[in-house]
Design a protein around this motif. Structure first.
Motif, mmCIF file in Angstrom:
data_model
loop_
_atom_site.group_PDB
_atom_site.id
_atom_site.type_symbol
_atom_site.label_atom_id
_atom_site.label_comp_id
_atom_site.label_asym_id
_atom_site.label_seq_id
_atom_site.Cartn_x
_atom_site.Cartn_y
_atom_site.Cartn_z
ATOM 1 N N HIS A 284 37.845 113.964 111.888
ATOM 2 C CA HIS A 284 37.523 114.245 110.489
ATOM 3 C C HIS A 284 38.128 113.177 109.586
ATOM 4 N N LEU A 285 37.367 112.804 108.573
ATOM 5 C CA LEU A 285 37.846 111.902 107.533
ATOM 6 C C LEU A 285 38.176 112.719 106.294
ATOM 7 N N LEU B 145 33.337 113.080 111.599
ATOM 8 C CA LEU B 145 33.022 111.716 112.026
ATOM 9 C C LEU B 145 32.796 111.701 113.531
ATOM 10 N N LEU C 277 43.877 107.041 110.487
ATOM 11 C CA LEU C 277 43.007 107.480 109.400
ATOM 12 C C LEU C 277 42.219 108.731 109.764
ATOM 13 N N ILE C 278 41.966 108.954 111.051
ATOM 14 C CA ILE C 278 41.085 110.030 111.509
ATOM 15 C C ILE C 278 41.932 111.216 111.957
ATOM 16 N N TYR D 209 43.256 106.351 115.493
ATOM 17 C CA TYR D 209 42.167 105.399 115.290
ATOM 18 C C TYR D 209 41.230 105.423 116.489
ATOM 19 N N LEU E 256 38.617 101.816 110.817
ATOM 20 C CA LEU E 256 38.630 103.031 111.626
ATOM 21 C C LEU E 256 39.055 102.749 113.059
#
Length: 609
Positions: free
Chosen positions: A235-236, A291, A179-180, A216, A318
């Motif tokens: 970053h998200l 993030l 996700l990141i 992650y 996350l």
């Protein structure tokens, strides 16, 4: 000096200016932190900078950074515009680490890729020559005389025999799971005890760090054991604006920041509360948001829960295991990894007679495995053809073959070689980048046809600056190559012995006896100069570009658009245009670059430190 801050209110808008004196200042090493500690004002001013200037950064050797714009400067000094100061800064270059330029995509249009004995790499066209130098030209640096003695390699960029070019990360089709985006981590070791306040990680030096293209938050990273703290940054990509709920729980402690702002923290004992832990709602606009998650383990099992629920009420974790490759897009777009034992594989149709150009670089002596195989598993087997490092020795391995190739010196930061293989004769030849034969190994069986290229890192980090696979031309009968002689290789496979000359768009080769042979410049593939060797690393300034070009020299002059470098490969300074530049790294030793001054307070913001 009586410092003062002026706050100016204007109708409809608010303007702020910071004034330190009535004259420009030459910033000393001790004064740097005083100036940069005011970088929090930059978040109030970023709207005054054009979009291109927002990503420009001036970085001090102690880690401080300041957004702004490069101005015309003199040798030994950097003049810098920053919206938080009423006057331009004049900073002594001796206290600076680098300038990071805005990201731009500039593709080279020149015909040749040139390497020098000092490790410089750049592209250029050949427009003239004499006995001492070749006149080269490009859009980036115009024309200059390149000393022949400084040329280590010269290769045509676009070759009709090219099968696969793995010099860019995008060419390896690495799955970016997680996700990141642009995820990095730094691990710290300390003798911490449970406390009401989280330790200040900015004052510590990491014992391990690395990056993922995407991934992650993974507390179970190799080497993270005992009393450890880990900071994860990335970053998200927020798909829609609205309220987002972040939850956090840890065994033992953790904090979560969005765009530099503390959103939620968990400082209690992980066994005292449920896995939901603490949570906080925050409004996020659509787009990318920074993030940062800090995690502290005080021994025993590392456990962390961090999640996000967006406006669509979909719950996303996350935290997870980063099973995907730890390779990412490094400087210049090249594939890079910061993790030991990480590997990358790309399916390629490998010809029965092939040549492979390889250039690997590392912050230390490169340690790696290069192999051919149907897949990752077969490439790792003893039956595969492998070129790998054993300590500081590079060897060819294929059970039962074990043949030394070269010794990688302690100061050596790159390996540049060419592999030539003929399936009919089962002979693998290895040459260095200037065409000198290193070894010829018999009884080799390579997995050609539907095969693939495999690279594994065995050191601290590894970057693939070049990996190109060519089919050997069948237009002419293969010649026996005398690798001790200077020669010119043509695209059709011909080898002509002698030195290349260029005049008025045409070319010819002049051999040792003074005999001349005309050739078409468009058919020249590369030159080989077995009488030259790479020199040790230089501590001069380094200017790097996003197409992989890297040049070194003494900074003579800096303008907003170019840097003049006094180099080892030209008798006159070369003016390098900054279009497509990534960084200007000031000449400092590795030990100096790793030294940080922790005696001063620091303030972190979304735009600087």
């Amino acid at each position: 000096m009586k410092d003062r801050i002026q706050m100016i209110e204007g109708a409809g808008t608010r303007r702020r200016a910071v004034r330190f004196s009535d004259t420009n200042m030459l910033v000393s090493a001790r004064g740097v932190c005083l100036l940069v500690s005011l970088a929090f004002f930059a978040s109030l001013f970023v709207d005054t900078l054009p979009a291109q200037e927002k990503s420009a950064r001036l970085r001090w050797s102690n880690g401080d950074l300041l957004p702004g714009r490069l101005l015309e400067s003199e040798a030994g000094q950097i003049r810098w515009f920053s919206p938080i100061f009423a006057e331009d800064l004049v900073v002594n270059a001796s206290v600076l680490q680098s300038i990071v330029f805005p990201k731009q995509t500039v593709q080279p249009s020149e015909a040749f890729r040139i390497g020098t004995v000092t490790g410089d790499v750049f592209t250029a066209n050949l427009v003239g020559s004499d006995e001492d130098a070749i006149l080269v030209s490009s859009k980036r640096q115009g024309q200059f005389r390149l000393n022949r003695d400084a040329i280590y390699s010269l290769n045509r960029i676009r070759n009709p025999n090219l099968v696969f070019d793995g010099s860019q990360f995008k060419d390896w089709a690495v799955p970016l799971n997680g996700l990141i985006k642009d995820l990095s981590y730094k691990a710290y070791k300390g003798n911490w005890a449970r406390a009401a306040r989280f330790p200040d990680l900015s004052r510590l030096t990491p014992v391990e760090e690395g990056r993922f293209g995407a991934g992650y938050i993974d507390p179970g990273l190799p080497g993270v054991k005992g009393r450890m703290a880990v900071a994860f940054e990335g970053h998200l990509d927020i798909k829609s604006s609205g309220e987002h709920r972040f939850n956090l729980w840890a065994d033992d402690q953790s904090r979560l920041f969005i765009d530099g702002r503390l959103v939620v923290e968990y400082l209690g004992n992980g066994k005292d509360q449920g896995a939901d832990g603490n949570f906080k709602d925050v409004f996020l606009s659509k787009g990318f948001h920074a993030l940062r998650v800090e995690f502290l383990g005080l021994g025993g099992a590392f456990r962390l829960v961090a999640g996000m629920i967006g406006p669509d009420f979909k719950s996303l974790s996350l935290v997870g295991k980063n099973q995907a490759s730890a390779w990412h897009r490094g400087p210049g777009g090249h594939p890079k990894t910061d993790r030991q034992k990480s590997s990358v594989f790309r399916a390629v149709v490998v010809p029965n007679q092939f040549e492979l150009d390889l250039e690997l670089i590392s912050s230390e002596s490169p340690r790696f495995v290069l192999a051919l195989g149907k897949d990752k598993l077969s490439a790792e087997s003893n039956q595969s053809l492998r070129l790998e490092t054993w300590g500081n020795e590079l060897v060819v391995v294929q059970d039962p073959v074990f043949e030394p190739v070269m010794t990688i010196e302690d100061h050596q930061r790159d390996v540049r070689i060419r592999l030539v293989f003929d399936n009919e004769s089962s002979v693998l030849e290895v040459f260095d980048a200037n065409g000198r034969s290193l070894v010829a190994v018999k009884d080799i069986q390579a997995t050609t046809g539907e095969s693939g290229i495999y690279i594994r890192n065995r050191g601290e980090d590894l970057t693939i600056r070049r990996l190109s696979v060519y089919r050997q031309s069948s237009e002419v009968v293969r010649q026996t190559v005398f690798s001790t002689k200077a020669r010119v290789h043509l695209i059709d496979g011909q080898v002509i012995y002698g030195q290349l000359y260029v005049e008025d768009g045409s070319a010819f080769v002049l051999n040792e006896e003074g005999q001349r042979r005309d050739v078409e410049l468009a058919l020249v593939d590369r030159i080989a100069r077995p009488d030259v060797s790479l020199l040790g690393p230089t501590e001069q300034a380094e200017l790097s570009f996003n197409d992989g070009a890297v040049v070194h020299g003494k900074v003579m002059q800096v303008t907003t658009e170019a840097v003049a470098l006094n180099t080892a490969y030209s008798d006159s300074p070369v003016l390098w245009n900054l279009s497509g530049a990534l960084t200007l790294q000031f000449g400092r030793s590795q030990s100096e670059r790793k030294t940080r001054d922790h005696d001063n307070d620091q303030l972190f913001t979304t735009s600087g430190r």
